[in-house]
Design an enzyme around this catalytic site. Structure first.
Site, PDB file in Angstrom:
ATOM      1  N   GLU A  72      -2.446   2.069  26.307  1.00  0.00           N
ATOM      2  CA  GLU A  72      -2.677   2.307  27.741  1.00  0.00           C
ATOM      3  C   GLU A  72      -1.912   3.518  28.269  1.00  0.00           C
ATOM      4  OE1 GLU A  72      -1.841  -1.536  29.494  1.00  0.00           O
ATOM      5  OE2 GLU A  72      -3.368  -2.516  28.280  1.00  0.00           O
TER       6      GLU A  72
ATOM      7  N   ASN B 135      -4.900   2.682  21.949  1.00  0.00           N
ATOM      8  CA  ASN B 135      -5.653   1.542  22.458  1.00  0.00           C
ATOM      9  C   ASN B 135      -5.656   1.615  23.984  1.00  0.00           C
ATOM     10  OD1 ASN B 135      -6.817  -1.172  21.951  1.00  0.00           O
ATOM     11  ND2 ASN B 135      -4.949  -1.964  22.909  1.00  0.00           N
TER      12      ASN B 135
ATOM     13  N   HIS C 126     -11.740  -5.888  27.988  1.00  0.00           N
ATOM     14  CA  HIS C 126     -11.605  -6.951  28.984  1.00  0.00           C
ATOM     15  C   HIS C 126     -12.684  -6.659  30.018  1.00  0.00           C
ATOM     16  CE1 HIS C 126      -7.797  -8.384  27.427  1.00  0.00           C
ATOM     17  NE2 HIS C 126      -7.365  -7.144  27.376  1.00  0.00           N
TER      18      HIS C 126
ATOM     19  N   GLU D 264      -9.560  -6.415  22.352  1.00  0.00           N
ATOM     20  CA  GLU D 264      -9.061  -7.476  23.252  1.00  0.00           C
ATOM     21  C   GLU D 264     -10.179  -8.086  24.081  1.00  0.00           C
ATOM     22  OE1 GLU D 264      -5.671  -6.146  25.595  1.00  0.00           O
ATOM     23  OE2 GLU D 264      -4.888  -4.945  23.944  1.00  0.00           O
TER      24      GLU D 264
ATOM     25  N   ASP E 105     -12.617 -10.124  26.236  1.00  0.00           N
ATOM     26  CA  ASP E 105     -12.899 -11.391  26.916  1.00  0.00           C
ATOM     27  C   ASP E 105     -13.851 -11.075  28.063  1.00  0.00           C
ATOM     28  OD1 ASP E 105     -10.899 -10.313  28.664  1.00  0.00           O
ATOM     29  OD2 ASP E 105      -9.376 -11.694  27.885  1.00  0.00           O
TER      30      ASP E 105
HETATM   31  O1  9MR Z   1      -2.095 -11.535  27.052  1.00  0.00           O
HETATM   32  C1  9MR Z   1      -0.861 -10.921  27.344  1.00  0.00           C
HETATM   33  C2  9MR Z   1      -0.065 -11.790  28.309  1.00  0.00           C
HETATM   34  O2  9MR Z   1       0.320 -12.994  27.661  1.00  0.00           O
HETATM   35  C3  9MR Z   1       1.147 -11.032  28.802  1.00  0.00           C
HETATM   36  O3  9MR Z   1       1.798 -11.786  29.792  1.00  0.00           O
HETATM   37  C4  9MR Z   1       0.722  -9.675  29.353  1.00  0.00           C
HETATM   38  C5  9MR Z   1       1.915  -8.880  29.829  1.00  0.00           C
HETATM   39  O4  9MR Z   1       1.557  -7.673  30.385  1.00  0.00           O
HETATM   40  O5  9MR Z   1       0.049  -8.945  28.338  1.00  0.00           O
HETATM   41  C6  9MR Z   1      -1.138  -9.557  27.961  1.00  0.00           C
HETATM   42  O6  9MR Z   1      -1.811  -8.768  26.997  1.00  0.00           O
HETATM   43  C7  9MR Z   1      -2.245  -7.485  27.425  1.00  0.00           C
HETATM   44  C8  9MR Z   1      -2.191  -6.574  26.219  1.00  0.00           C
HETATM   45  O7  9MR Z   1      -0.925  -6.590  25.642  1.00  0.00           O
HETATM   46  C9  9MR Z   1      -2.584  -5.160  26.574  1.00  0.00           C
HETATM   47  N1  9MR Z   1      -3.867  -5.120  27.247  1.00  0.00           N
HETATM   48  C10 9MR Z   1      -4.048  -6.055  28.353  1.00  0.00           C
HETATM   49  C11 9MR Z   1      -3.693  -7.467  27.903  1.00  0.00           C
HETATM   50  C12 9MR Z   1      -4.015  -8.478  29.001  1.00  0.00           C
HETATM   51  O8  9MR Z   1      -3.219  -8.247  30.116  1.00  0.00           O
END
Ligand code: 9MR
Length: 322
Positions: free
Chosen positions: A130, A178, A214, A246, A248
């Protein structure tokens, strides 16, 4: 799913938290259906490297080690997420007490230590996650510009540096950037594309692009799906691998109509990946709605009670050639 996808040389992955493995239903679905896993949080800087290098015990590898053991026991591949990100960082990094030189050394040693420990165990890394804003500009982060690792205002130079450190540590791991919201052609994907093109030309070690995916049902439009397909193609044409990292599909409610639309969208994405030889991974961000960052978003293939949703069949069907 894993066997059907293997015939297309596609890995089917999911994000995992080690604590969930204690649930028998969770562990069984994970090993039966998936050929790959990725720690949802355990390899993020704040979790794996919570204390500074001056501390006698700067790292905590317990979570990722447990996942490596599970993956190996079930002949699954493991993907690494993530080395450089603006979220989930420890206070010793974000606190502002480090000079660019110290921050540079801290990141270099982080990458060496973490990538080195899992060399031969983690086959692909989200080296940088990101890094771009939605308008295509670089995101302001502690690594980039506050105080940065010494490349402030030099665009993607810090990403290049992180990729080079990762490659120097594990020559065989596939190295990815990513991002989210870069699935279709637009300002953000254009910026990633321009960087990737430049990196390929200059032989910066970038092997692929992770598209998080997402999304919600608004992605289920021919224009969006066509643009997604064309976008994957232009990255593939650079010789890059594509991982859907990722996915969903967030729903407002779990009415039968919404679940059917969700199913259709999953199926369409699997078809598009299956039709793109460079698309090697389709990963969903968790698999049961019981354990999802979306909470009540009903975004995954199994419901809260580990029952398969219509999306499961729709995901599987194109892999079976139906
Ligand atoms: O799914 C992850 C969640 O459990 C954490 O609290 C969160 C913290 O920012 O990150 C989520 O995973 C993220 C991923 O690492 C990067 N892309 C977005 C994902 C969903 O927020």
């Amino acid at each position: 799913m894993r066997d059907a996808a293997a015939r297309h040389r596609i890995l089917i992955g999911t994000a995992v938290e080690p604590s969930y493995l204690a649930e028998p239903e969770y562990a069984k679905i994970l090993s039966d259906e998936f050929s790959m896993l990725e720690p949802e949080n355990n390899l993020k800087f704040g979790q794996v490297h919570p204390r500074p290098d001056t501390d006698p015990n700067p790292y905590d590898f317990s979570g990722p080690d447990a996942l490596v053991a599970f993956a190996q026991a079930h002949k699954m591949k493991m993907r690494g997420h993530t080395l450089v990100w603006h979220n989930q960082q420890p206070r010793w990094v974000t606190g502002g007490g480090l000079t660019p030189d110290q921050l540079n050394k801290a990141l270099q040693s982080h990458i060496k230590t973490v990538v080195g420990r899992y060399a031969g165990k983690i086959f692909a890394w989200d080296v940088v996650n990101e890094a771009f804003n939605d308008d295509g500009s670089m995101r302001h982060t502690v690594w980039y510009d506050r105080p940065g690792i010494g490349f402030a205002d030099q665009g993607a130079a810090y990403i290049e540096q992180a990729l080079r450190w990762a490659r120097a540590t594990d020559r065989r791991a596939k190295l990815f950037v990513n991002d989210y919201g870069a699935e279709t052609i637009g300002k953000k994907s254009d910026a990633i594309y321009a960087m990737a093109k430049d990196f390929r030309k200059r032989r910066v070690p970038l092997d692929g692009i992770g598209f998080q995916l997402h999304c919600d049902l608004s992605f289920d439009r021919p224009e969006a799906l066509d643009s997604f397909k064309a976008n994957l193609q232009r990255f593939a044409d650079l010789g890059l691998d594509i991982h859907i990292t990722e996915m969903d599909v967030r729903l407002r409610n779990n009415s039968p109509e919404s679940l059917d639309q969700q199913a259709k969208l999953y199926g369409d994405v699997v078809k598009i990946c299956g039709g793109q030889p460079r698309c090697k991974v389709i990963q969903i961000w968790g698999f049961t709605d019981k354990h999802s960052w979306l909470r009540n978003g009903h975004g995954l293939l199994w419901d809260e009670n580990y029952q398969k949703k219509p999306a499961y069949d729709a995901f599987l069907r194109p892999l079976l050639g139906k």
